[in-house]
Design an enzyme around this catalytic site. Structure first.
Site, PDB file in Angstrom:
ATOM      1  N   GLU A  99      26.213 -63.959  10.956  1.00 16.73           N
ATOM      2  CA  GLU A  99      27.483 -64.538  11.408  1.00 16.73           C
ATOM      3  C   GLU A  99      27.536 -66.032  11.118  1.00 16.73           C
ATOM      4  OE1 GLU A  99      27.344 -61.828  15.448  1.00 16.73           O
ATOM      5  OE2 GLU A  99      27.764 -63.946  15.621  1.00 16.73           O
ATOM      6  N   CYS A 112      28.870 -73.344  12.237  1.00 18.58           N
ATOM      7  CA  CYS A 112      27.620 -72.897  12.859  1.00 18.58           C
ATOM      8  C   CYS A 112      27.050 -71.808  11.958  1.00 18.58           C
ATOM      9  CB  CYS A 112      27.933 -72.361  14.253  1.00 18.58           C
ATOM     10  SG  CYS A 112      26.506 -71.658  15.061  1.00 18.58           S
ATOM     11  N   CYS A 119      16.069 -62.384  15.261  1.00 15.03           N
ATOM     12  CA  CYS A 119      15.218 -63.482  15.740  1.00 15.03           C
ATOM     13  C   CYS A 119      14.024 -62.905  16.486  1.00 15.03           C
ATOM     14  CB  CYS A 119      16.042 -64.374  16.672  1.00 15.03           C
ATOM     15  SG  CYS A 119      15.166 -65.845  17.240  1.00 15.03           S
ATOM     16  N   CYS A 123      14.440 -64.935  23.579  1.00 18.52           N
ATOM     17  CA  CYS A 123      15.101 -65.585  24.730  1.00 18.52           C
ATOM     18  C   CYS A 123      15.950 -64.533  25.454  1.00 18.52           C
ATOM     19  CB  CYS A 123      15.968 -66.754  24.276  1.00 18.52           C
ATOM     20  SG  CYS A 123      15.021 -68.046  23.465  1.00 18.52           S
ATOM     21  N   CYS A 126      19.935 -64.279  25.058  1.00 14.94           N
ATOM     22  CA  CYS A 126      20.504 -64.444  23.711  1.00 14.94           C
ATOM     23  C   CYS A 126      20.678 -63.101  22.996  1.00 14.94           C
ATOM     24  CB  CYS A 126      19.603 -65.366  22.894  1.00 14.94           C
ATOM     25  SG  CYS A 126      20.210 -65.650  21.234  1.00 14.94           S
ATOM     26  N   CYS A 339      26.493 -66.877  19.459  1.00 14.54           N
ATOM     27  CA  CYS A 339      25.777 -66.299  18.323  1.00 14.54           C
ATOM     28  C   CYS A 339      25.239 -64.901  18.592  1.00 14.54           C
ATOM     29  CB  CYS A 339      24.643 -67.215  17.898  1.00 14.54           C
ATOM     30  SG  CYS A 339      23.520 -67.641  19.214  1.00 14.54           S
TER      31      CYS A 339
HETATM   32  N1  SAH Z   1      16.992 -70.473  17.908  1.00 16.09           N
HETATM   33  C1  SAH Z   1      17.628 -71.727  18.029  1.00 16.09           C
HETATM   34  C2  SAH Z   1      19.060 -71.766  17.525  1.00 16.09           C
HETATM   35  C3  SAH Z   1      19.956 -70.596  17.793  1.00 16.09           C
HETATM   36  S1  SAH Z   1      20.657 -70.393  19.373  1.00 16.09           S
HETATM   37  C4  SAH Z   1      17.507 -72.250  19.443  1.00 16.09           C
HETATM   38  O1  SAH Z   1      16.981 -71.527  20.299  1.00 16.09           O
HETATM   39  O2  SAH Z   1      17.888 -73.373  19.704  1.00 16.09           O
HETATM   40  C5  SAH Z   1      21.746 -71.749  19.601  1.00 16.09           C
HETATM   41  C6  SAH Z   1      21.878 -72.151  21.057  1.00 16.09           C
HETATM   42  O3  SAH Z   1      22.622 -71.174  21.806  1.00 16.09           O
HETATM   43  C7  SAH Z   1      20.551 -72.306  21.770  1.00 16.09           C
HETATM   44  O4  SAH Z   1      20.571 -73.432  22.590  1.00 16.09           O
HETATM   45  C8  SAH Z   1      20.487 -71.024  22.582  1.00 16.09           C
HETATM   46  O5  SAH Z   1      19.562 -71.132  23.623  1.00 16.09           O
HETATM   47  C9  SAH Z   1      21.935 -70.873  23.004  1.00 16.09           C
HETATM   48  N2  SAH Z   1      22.319 -69.548  23.468  1.00 16.09           N
HETATM   49  C10 SAH Z   1      21.953 -68.353  23.005  1.00 16.09           C
HETATM   50  N3  SAH Z   1      22.528 -67.359  23.724  1.00 16.09           N
HETATM   51  C11 SAH Z   1      23.296 -67.964  24.648  1.00 16.09           C
HETATM   52  C12 SAH Z   1      24.138 -67.488  25.692  1.00 16.09           C
HETATM   53  N4  SAH Z   1      24.281 -66.191  25.933  1.00 16.09           N
HETATM   54  N5  SAH Z   1      24.768 -68.406  26.439  1.00 16.09           N
HETATM   55  C13 SAH Z   1      24.616 -69.734  26.203  1.00 16.09           C
HETATM   56  N6  SAH Z   1      23.837 -70.239  25.250  1.00 16.09           N
HETATM   57  C14 SAH Z   1      23.177 -69.366  24.483  1.00 16.09           C
END
Ligand code: SAH
Length: 348
Positions: A99, A112, A119, A123, A126, A339
């Site tokens: 995406e 973005c 990944c 997390c 995510c 994302c």
């Molecule tokens: N892997 C990298 C970049 C991708 S995620 C990282 O962890 O930074 C981009 C951002 O979106 C990160 O800060 C991630 O923690 C956040 N993110 C992912 N899912 C989310 C969600 N459901 N709500 C809010 N932020 C989210």
């Protein structure tokens, strides 16, 4: 960066101007041809050699034999009704999906982009990580997201955030090559001041990135203020803990002079109390940085919640402690611009 595709052809978009020149000389052609070709690829964004009209048919056919141009296919487009955010689902040449999200800010359009298919980082909140990791994107596939989106939208893109699917620092070489190409003056000439790289905290790579002094903004997905709370939502914290992470961030600032941005996804009852704000203050006290509060985006697989009211309340707690924090603007809320969510829907 010279990389070959499955047919033994060189991925031409991944070559820096000097590298392309070397390859063109190896074909027995004149050096200036490399400049023309680079411009077709990185300024005019063509996706085939046949569009390079000032190159002879004979040379075009030689190029076809030695090089490939990575393409992306638009599979789905979601346009927000509330702002100018557009989300694209692209299919890669091997059938995988990624995406990209185009967003409008006062200073222009920012994209973005994704850096991996899926990944590994796990997390909890995510969507990108739920089905696991498939593969790294090549630098050309990261570039192509920008070129295609600019072409399809007709909007000039002048900034990028590496905050789509994937962990950029887990795909270090391709990401660095991407940054070198996107910023080179013969190509898109994007200022790296307008590029943010976001990481969940792969500490050794932060030191490595610092040494390159690229001028990008480094965003750290912090989301918690102590090891217990961070490990609960971010497995990477078991490998590189929060103190090691902050130490690396301080070193990054010392080496590059670039202020770090900390992302803080607010989760009801997990990290949003006054006590959490105080702990965040203690953790970052005296460090020149910025905190970006994001109410966690609900994903259907998990039960995490927050809202903008909670985000403003947390911002107030931090302000009372003298800390610099903003609440991130919500863009494309009606199209689920966070994302990994569109790809998840599509793959199931
Ligand atoms: N892997 C990298 C970049 C991708 S995620 C990282 O962890 O930074 C981009 C951002 O979106 C990160 O800060 C991630 O923690 C956040 N993110 C992912 N899912 C989310 C969600 N459901 N709500 C809010 N932020 C989210």
């Amino acid at each position: 960066m010279v990389i070959f595709d499955e047919n033994g052809k060189i991925d031409i978009l991944a070559l820096l101007p000097g590298e392309l020149e070397e390859q063109i000389l190896l074909l027995g052609e004149k050096k200036f041809r490399a400049g023309q070709i680079f411009s077709w690829l990185h300024v005019k964004h063509v996706d085939s050699f046949s569009e390079m009209t000032d190159i002879s048919a004979q040379l075009r056919s030689k190029l076809e034999d030695s090089f490939c141009i990575k393409s992306l296919f638009e599979v789905k487009r979601l346009e927000s009704c509330t702002d100018n955010t557009v989300k694209y689902l692209y299919e890669l040449s091997d059938g995988n999906h990624i995406e990209s999200v185009l967003m409008e800010y006062e200073h222009g359009n920012t994209i973005c982009v994704s850096t991996q298919v899926g990944c590994k980082m796990g997390c909890r909140f995510c969507a990108s990580t739920i089905a696991g990791y498939k593969r790294d994107l090549t630098s050309s596939e990261i570039l192509r997201q920008i070129y295609m989106t600019q072409k399809l939208s007709g909007r000039k893109i002048n900034g990028a955030v590496l905050m789509g699917i994937g962990e950029p620092l887990d795909n270090f070489d391709n990401v660095v090559n991407f940054l070198n190409i996107i910023s080179c003056s013969q190509g898109m000439n994007m200022s790296l001041r307008h590029v943010s790289v976001s990481t969940c905290g792969i500490v050794p790579r932060i030191y490595e990135l610092a040494k390159l002094k690229l001028g990008i903004t480094l965003s750290i997905s912090l989301h918690s203020t102590n090891n217990k709370s961070r490990s609960e939502i971010m497995p990477i914290n078991d490998k590189y803990d929060i103190n090691e992470l902050i130490k690396a961030c301080k070193e990054y600032f010392k080496t590059t002079g670039r202020r770090i941005s900390f992302e803080y996804a607010l989760i009801d009852g997990h990290n949003d109390s006054r006590k959490d704000a105080l702990e965040l203050y203690e953790l970052l006290k005296g460090f020149v940085c910025h905190i970006n509060i994001i109410p966690v985006n609900k994903i259907k697989e998990r039960d995490y919640h927050s809202d903008r009211k909670a985000a403003y309340r947390f911002q107030k707690y931090l302000e009372e402690l003298g800390m610099n924090a903003t609440v991130r603007r919500t863009l494309g809320a009606d199209i689920d611009a966070a994302c990994g969510q569109l790809r998840r829907e599509y793959e199931i």
